[in-house]
Design a protein around this motif. Structure first.
Motif, PDB file in Angstrom:
ATOM      1  N   LYS A 127       0.809  -1.223   0.000  1.00  0.00           N
ATOM      2  CA  LYS A 127       0.000   0.000   0.000  1.00  0.00           C
ATOM      3  C   LYS A 127       0.841   1.271   0.000  1.00  0.00           C
ATOM      4  O   LYS A 127       0.479   2.244  -0.636  1.00  0.00           O
ATOM      5  CB  LYS A 127      -0.951  -0.006   1.200  1.00  0.00           C
ATOM      6  CG  LYS A 127      -2.030  -1.055   1.072  1.00  0.00           C
ATOM      7  CD  LYS A 127      -3.042  -0.957   2.183  1.00  0.00           C
ATOM      8  CE  LYS A 127      -4.091  -2.051   1.964  1.00  0.00           C
ATOM      9  NZ  LYS A 127      -5.171  -1.965   2.892  1.00  0.00           N
ATOM     10  N   GLN A 128       1.950   1.266   0.718  1.00  0.00           N
ATOM     11  CA  GLN A 128       2.815   2.449   0.768  1.00  0.00           C
ATOM     12  C   GLN A 128       3.894   2.306  -0.309  1.00  0.00           C
ATOM     13  O   GLN A 128       4.908   1.663  -0.099  1.00  0.00           O
ATOM     14  CB  GLN A 128       3.438   2.584   2.159  1.00  0.00           C
ATOM     15  CG  GLN A 128       2.417   2.870   3.236  1.00  0.00           C
ATOM     16  CD  GLN A 128       3.043   2.992   4.617  1.00  0.00           C
ATOM     17  OE1 GLN A 128       4.260   2.980   4.770  1.00  0.00           O
ATOM     18  NE2 GLN A 128       2.199   3.118   5.634  1.00  0.00           N
ATOM     19  N   LEU A 129       3.647   2.909  -1.448  1.00  0.00           N
ATOM     20  CA  LEU A 129       4.489   2.673  -2.624  1.00  0.00           C
ATOM     21  C   LEU A 129       5.349   3.869  -3.022  1.00  0.00           C
ATOM     22  O   LEU A 129       5.870   3.917  -4.137  1.00  0.00           O
ATOM     23  CB  LEU A 129       3.595   2.252  -3.799  1.00  0.00           C
ATOM     24  CG  LEU A 129       2.697   1.032  -3.541  1.00  0.00           C
ATOM     25  CD1 LEU A 129       1.800   0.763  -4.734  1.00  0.00           C
ATOM     26  CD2 LEU A 129       3.526  -0.188  -3.195  1.00  0.00           C
ATOM     27  N   GLU A 130       5.543   4.811  -2.133  1.00  0.00           N
ATOM     28  CA  GLU A 130       6.314   6.007  -2.452  1.00  0.00           C
ATOM     29  C   GLU A 130       7.752   5.691  -2.863  1.00  0.00           C
ATOM     30  O   GLU A 130       8.316   6.344  -3.726  1.00  0.00           O
ATOM     31  CB  GLU A 130       6.335   6.990  -1.258  1.00  0.00           C
ATOM     32  CG  GLU A 130       4.969   7.557  -0.897  1.00  0.00           C
ATOM     33  CD  GLU A 130       4.140   6.605  -0.041  1.00  0.00           C
ATOM     34  OE1 GLU A 130       4.697   5.679   0.577  1.00  0.00           O
ATOM     35  OE2 GLU A 130       2.911   6.791  -0.009  1.00  0.00           O
ATOM     36  N   SER A 131       8.371   4.711  -2.249  1.00  0.00           N
ATOM     37  CA  SER A 131       9.773   4.382  -2.543  1.00  0.00           C
ATOM     38  C   SER A 131       9.908   3.166  -3.456  1.00  0.00           C
ATOM     39  O   SER A 131      10.990   2.619  -3.597  1.00  0.00           O
ATOM     40  CB  SER A 131      10.534   4.150  -1.240  1.00  0.00           C
ATOM     41  OG  SER A 131       9.967   3.062  -0.537  1.00  0.00           O
ATOM     42  N   LEU A 132       8.837   2.774  -4.097  1.00  0.00           N
ATOM     43  CA  LEU A 132       8.826   1.569  -4.936  1.00  0.00           C
ATOM     44  C   LEU A 132       9.914   1.572  -6.001  1.00  0.00           C
ATOM     45  O   LEU A 132      10.576   0.566  -6.229  1.00  0.00           O
ATOM     46  CB  LEU A 132       7.448   1.412  -5.593  1.00  0.00           C
ATOM     47  CG  LEU A 132       7.240   0.172  -6.445  1.00  0.00           C
ATOM     48  CD1 LEU A 132       7.341  -1.077  -5.581  1.00  0.00           C
ATOM     49  CD2 LEU A 132       5.891   0.225  -7.138  1.00  0.00           C
ATOM     50  N   SER A 133      10.130   2.706  -6.650  1.00  0.00           N
ATOM     51  CA  SER A 133      11.092   2.748  -7.759  1.00  0.00           C
ATOM     52  C   SER A 133      12.532   2.525  -7.309  1.00  0.00           C
ATOM     53  O   SER A 133      13.414   2.275  -8.128  1.00  0.00           O
ATOM     54  CB  SER A 133      10.979   4.067  -8.517  1.00  0.00           C
ATOM     55  OG  SER A 133      11.261   5.145  -7.661  1.00  0.00           O
ATOM     56  N   PHE A 134      12.798   2.550  -5.995  1.00  0.00           N
ATOM     57  CA  PHE A 134      14.143   2.313  -5.484  1.00  0.00           C
ATOM     58  C   PHE A 134      14.373   0.844  -5.101  1.00  0.00           C
ATOM     59  O   PHE A 134      15.482   0.473  -4.742  1.00  0.00           O
ATOM     60  CB  PHE A 134      14.417   3.195  -4.260  1.00  0.00           C
ATOM     61  CG  PHE A 134      14.400   4.657  -4.577  1.00  0.00           C
ATOM     62  CD1 PHE A 134      15.460   5.246  -5.246  1.00  0.00           C
ATOM     63  CD2 PHE A 134      13.314   5.438  -4.229  1.00  0.00           C
ATOM     64  CE1 PHE A 134      15.453   6.593  -5.552  1.00  0.00           C
ATOM     65  CE2 PHE A 134      13.294   6.789  -4.527  1.00  0.00           C
ATOM     66  CZ  PHE A 134      14.355   7.362  -5.202  1.00  0.00           C
ATOM     67  N   LYS A 135      13.354   0.031  -5.170  1.00  0.00           N
ATOM     68  CA  LYS A 135      13.466  -1.373  -4.759  1.00  0.00           C
ATOM     69  C   LYS A 135      13.889  -2.237  -5.938  1.00  0.00           C
ATOM     70  O   LYS A 135      13.421  -2.065  -7.057  1.00  0.00           O
ATOM     71  CB  LYS A 135      12.148  -1.847  -4.155  1.00  0.00           C
ATOM     72  CG  LYS A 135      11.821  -1.065  -2.890  1.00  0.00           C
ATOM     73  CD  LYS A 135      10.520  -1.474  -2.277  1.00  0.00           C
ATOM     74  CE  LYS A 135      10.236  -0.576  -1.062  1.00  0.00           C
ATOM     75  NZ  LYS A 135       8.955  -0.850  -0.475  1.00  0.00           N
TER      76      LYS A 135
END
Length: 197
Positions: A43-51
Motif C-alpha cells: 500500500k505504501q508505494l512512495e519508494s517503490l522505484s528504489f526497490k
C-alpha cells in the motif's frame, strides 16, 4: 554424477553497463531491500522505484535466469516422479512376482534405478549475496540438484572477513538451519572458494 552439457554463460541480473545507454534506456539495477512489512508493503508505494524487484520488472534486464530456474526445477520434479514410479513398480513386482519374470521389465527397472538426478552448477563471483537479491539467489541456491560455488576475495590465507560477511548474508537469505544443511555432510550443495591476488 551427470552434469548437463548445456552451459549457460552468464546472466546480467543487475543489468549491463553500456557506454551507449542513456538515462532513459539504462537497465542497471541499483536498489534497496524491502523495509515495509505486512500490508504496508503493498500500500505504501512512495519508494517503490528504489526497490530491486521493481527495477527488475521495470527496466527489463537479462532475465534468462528464470528459464534456467524452470529447467532446474522441472528436471528435479521429473526425477522425483520417476523415483516414485520406480518404488511403486518394485513394490508391485515383489508382491506378486509377475513383473520379475519379464526380462524387458527387469531391464527397465534397472535402467530407472540407475538414473541419476540431473545436476546443475551455479558459480557466483564478486557478489556480496546481499538480502536485496534474496528473490533471485534463493531460486538457485535452495535446490537439491544445484551445486553452488561461491568465489570470494581474501587478502591472504588467514583473512576470513569476506567469508564471514557472505555467511551472514546467506543466513539472511535462507536461515541458519538451511545453510548448515547445504554447507556440510554428504549432501553438501554450497562450497566457498577463496581467491587471492
Amino acid at each position: 554424477m551427470w552434469i548437463s552439457k548445456k552451459v549457460k554463460q552468464y546472466s546480467y541480473i543487475h543489468g549491463k553497463a553500456d557506454i551507449n545507454h542513456t538515462v532513459e534506456n539504462c537497465n542497471l539495477i541499483l536498489g534497496i531491500d524491502e523495509f515495509l512489512h505486512g500490508k504496508k508493503k503493498n500500500k505504501q508505494l512512495e519508494s517503490l522505484s528504489f526497490k530491486k524487484f521493481y527495477q527488475r520488472i521495470y527496466k527489463s534486464p537479462d532475465n534468462n535466469y528464470l528459464d534456467w530456474v524452470d529447467e532446474i526445477k522441472d528436471g528435479y520434479k521429473k526425477y522425483i516422479n520417476r523415483q516414485k514410479n520406480l518404488d511403486v513398480l518394485l513394490d508391485k513386482s515383489y508382491s506378486d512376482g509377475s513383473l520379475l519374470n519379464n526380462i524387458g521389465v527387469q531391464k527397465n527397472l534397472q535402467d530407472m534405478a540407475m538414473e541419476e538426478c540431473p545436476k546443475h552448477k551455479v558459480y557466483i563471483f564478486g557478489h556480496s549475496l546481499d538480502v536485496t537479491d534474496k528473490d533471485i539467489l534463493k531460486l538457485f541456491i535452495c535446490n537439491d540438484n544445484v551445486e553452488t560455488e561461491i568465489y570470494y576475495y581474501r587478502r591472504n590465507k588467514d583473512d576470513k572477513e569476506s567469508l564471514g560477511k557472505i555467511i551472514k548474508n546467506l543466513i539472511k537469505i535462507m536461515g541458519q538451519k538451511e545453510l548448515i544443511r547445504r554447507t556440510g555432510g554428504t549432501h553438501k550443495t554450497i562450497k566457498f572458494i577463496p581467491q587471492e591476488i
